[in-house]
Design an enzyme around this catalytic site. Structure first.
Site, PDB file in Angstrom:
ATOM      1  N   ASP A   7       9.297   2.883   1.895  1.00 59.53           N
ATOM      2  CA  ASP A   7       8.139   3.683   2.285  1.00 59.53           C
ATOM      3  C   ASP A   7       7.914   3.474   3.784  1.00 59.53           C
ATOM      4  OD1 ASP A   7       5.647   4.706   2.864  1.00 59.53           O
ATOM      5  OD2 ASP A   7       4.660   3.923   1.066  1.00 59.53           O
ATOM      6  N   PHE A  60       0.854  -1.187   0.000  1.00 61.30           N
ATOM      7  CA  PHE A  60       0.000   0.000   0.000  1.00 61.30           C
ATOM      8  C   PHE A  60       0.887   1.234   0.000  1.00 61.30           C
ATOM      9  CE2 PHE A  60      -2.223   3.626   1.662  1.00 61.30           C
ATOM     10  CZ  PHE A  60      -3.386   3.613   0.921  1.00 61.30           C
ATOM     11  N   LYS A  64       2.556  10.941   7.382  1.00 59.23           N
ATOM     12  CA  LYS A  64       1.745  10.697   8.576  1.00 59.23           C
ATOM     13  C   LYS A  64       2.247  11.419   9.831  1.00 59.23           C
ATOM     14  CE  LYS A  64      -0.951   6.881   6.969  1.00 59.23           C
ATOM     15  NZ  LYS A  64      -0.581   5.906   5.975  1.00 59.23           N
TER      16      LYS A  64
HETATM   17  C1  LIG Z   1      -0.815   6.003   4.503  1.00 57.98           C
HETATM   18  C2  LIG Z   1       0.229   5.466   3.626  1.00 57.98           C
HETATM   19  C3  LIG Z   1       0.520   6.055   2.378  1.00 57.98           C
HETATM   20  C4  LIG Z   1      -0.321   7.178   1.786  1.00 57.98           C
HETATM   21  O1  LIG Z   1      -0.340   8.319   2.556  1.00 57.98           O
HETATM   22  P1  LIG Z   1      -1.481   9.435   2.273  1.00 57.98           P
HETATM   23  O2  LIG Z   1      -1.093  10.555   3.183  1.00 57.98           O
HETATM   24  O3  LIG Z   1      -2.788   8.803   2.646  1.00 57.98           O
HETATM   25  O4  LIG Z   1      -1.417   9.779   0.846  1.00 57.98           O
HETATM   26  C5  LIG Z   1       1.572   5.555   1.644  1.00 57.98           C
HETATM   27  N1  LIG Z   1       2.308   4.533   2.097  1.00 57.98           N
HETATM   28  C6  LIG Z   1       2.065   3.942   3.292  1.00 57.98           C
HETATM   29  C7  LIG Z   1       2.943   2.825   3.748  1.00 57.98           C
HETATM   30  C8  LIG Z   1       1.015   4.375   4.090  1.00 57.98           C
HETATM   31  O5  LIG Z   1       0.740   3.751   5.233  1.00 57.98           O
END
Ligand SMILES: *Cc1c(COP(=O)(O)O)cnc(C)c1O
Length: 424
Positions: free
Chosen positions: A228, A143, A273
């Site tokens: 990520d 994700f 985040k």
């Molecule tokens: C939440 C998340 C995203 C996307 O972040 P947004 O601020 O919702 O665009 C991307 N990668 C990971 C691993 C996430 O948990």
């Protein structure tokens, strides 16, 4: 249970907004620390933390002070001008993480897009991949966000169906298997993009040597390793970054010092985040000068990226990780929480996964669905949400005290006992 006040708010959302979320039946109105109240002043403990965006707790007093101070002085200028906030923030975050440069954005998905664009440029201009041929390797179950390019390499059908045509240039391999990753690399491979622990995928922890093997493969094959850590980073797993759990014989306990050798350190790191301290969307892409040199004037940007308010909040948010000992607390409370869940010995619980204050409880759907369990938790004062139908994610603010956590554990235990009783 919902009363007419709550029902009227819920109705407005469903009349005037599309149904792309299915929220739990509660209407929230205020929050402080780990606690949240609904419109009727019912109190809940936040075990969701805005998908880990609220690691500092709600309305952290120091962040609130910075927010007030900075927003009354200077909030937004665009990047057409220099400010007295961006430079100090970039200096702080690069020194803290050990990367040479930081490119600021807002949402997580934008920072992932930035990483994709930067690594493609690097591939064409430094590695000399043939024009239009660059490939990025990703992992099944990933994700990384919701843009059209990012959903193109998702393996979740509902997030991509009928949103095509999809962006080419991505190859997905089995998560946790470095052999299949290595086999997918060819002369056009620009980068590998993975999560050190898959969050939305269900708190999936890969084999212990995975990241180190990926690091070695990327180095050997001249491919950028991109991690990520939007959800896993900034203390969530009990280290500054989740990849630091895989730094081999590293001797430091909480987070490696940036100038120490780090066996699994990526070439590019994506944060979001919690970087916004629970106040606003702040994200970034961190990497080397070699990669960032190609992000020249006009190549990329964002109206809000790096704005003074965001820069001030993000700078303070990362400083507070240390000052408030949030990483240490995540480690200690996380271990205690995990043990408490396992010790419940509930037949509903098949497995407890995760690190630090980021736990996934795999439940047996024979007894109850994840959705119904989340609802039951809500009725008992616990805010949480299932991911992937059968995984309940517990991720409270990293500020949580032992007393607050014990309050939550007691409630969670009674929920599991209630389900067991019903099943008997
Ligand atoms: C939440 C998340 C995203 C996307 O972040 P947004 O601020 O919702 O665009 C991307 N990668 C990971 C691993 C996430 O948990």
């Amino acid at each position: 249970m919902l009363d007419n006040i709550q029902k009227s708010y819920i109705k407005k959302e469903s009349i005037y907004g599309p149904d792309n979320y299915k929220p739990l039946p509660v209407v929230l109105s205020k929050a402080k620390g780990v606690w949240v109240w609904d419109v009727n002043d019912e109190k809940y403990i936040d075990m969701m933390s805005g998908y880990s965006a609220v690691s500092h707790g709600h309305a952290h007093p120091e962040l609130l002070r910075v927010f007030h101070e900075q927003s009354s002085r200077l909030s937004l200028t665009s990047r057409a001008f220099y400010t007295d906030t961006l430079g100090p923030y970039l200096e702080t975050i690069t020194k803290m993480t050990g990367f040479e440069m930081c490119l600021p954005m807002n949402s997580g998905a934008e920072a992932v897009e930035t990483a994709i664009k930067a690594s493609r440029r690097w591939a064409y201009r430094t590695k000399k991949v043939k024009p239009g041929k660059a490939e990025i390797i990703v992992a099944d179950g990933n994700f990384h966000g919701r843009t059209t390019t990012i959903i193109s390499f998702s393996s979740d059908e509902n997030s991509k169906d009928d949103f095509g045509p999809h962006t080419p240039g991505f190859v997905s391999v089995k998560y946790g298997c470095s052999k299949s990753l290595e086999a997918a690399i060819n002369e056009n491979t620009a980068a590998v993009l993975i999560e050190p622990i898959q969050g939305e995928g269900g708190i999936i922890v890969p084999p212990e040597n995975y990241l180190k093997e990926v690091r070695d493969i990327c180095t050997k094959k001249n491919v950028l390793m991109l991690l990520d850590e939007i959800q896993s980073g900034l203390g969530r797993t009990g280290k500054l970054f989740a990849y630091q759990h895989s730094c081999g014989n590293c001797s430091c306990d909480i987070g490696c010092k940036p100038n120490q050798p780090q066996e699994s350190k990526p070439d590019g790191l994506i944060l979001g985040k919690a970087l916004g301290g629970g106040f606003m969307p702040v994200s970034c892409f961190l990497s080397s000068k070699e990669v960032m040199q190609w992000m020249n004037p006009g190549s990329h940007g964002s109206t809000f990226g790096g704005n003074p308010l965001a820069a001030a909040i993000a700078k303070r948010s990362i400083e507070l990780l240390d000052e408030d000992k949030l990483i240490e607390n995540s480690k200690v409370m996380g271990e205690y929480f995990k043990k408490s869940l396992i010790d419940m010995n509930s037949k509903i619980i098949k497995e407890v996964r995760g690190k630090g204050l980021w736990l996934g409880v795999e439940i047996d759907p024979k007894y109850i669905s994840g959705k119904d369990l989340s609802k039951l938790c809500l009725e008992n004062g616990i805010l949480c949400k299932e991911t992937h139908e059968t995984t309940i994610r517990y991720a409270p603010p990293l500020t949580i005290s032992k007393k607050e956590l014990d309050w939550a554990i007691k409630k969670i235990k009674s929920v599991f006992e209630e389900v067991e009783k019903k099943a008997a």
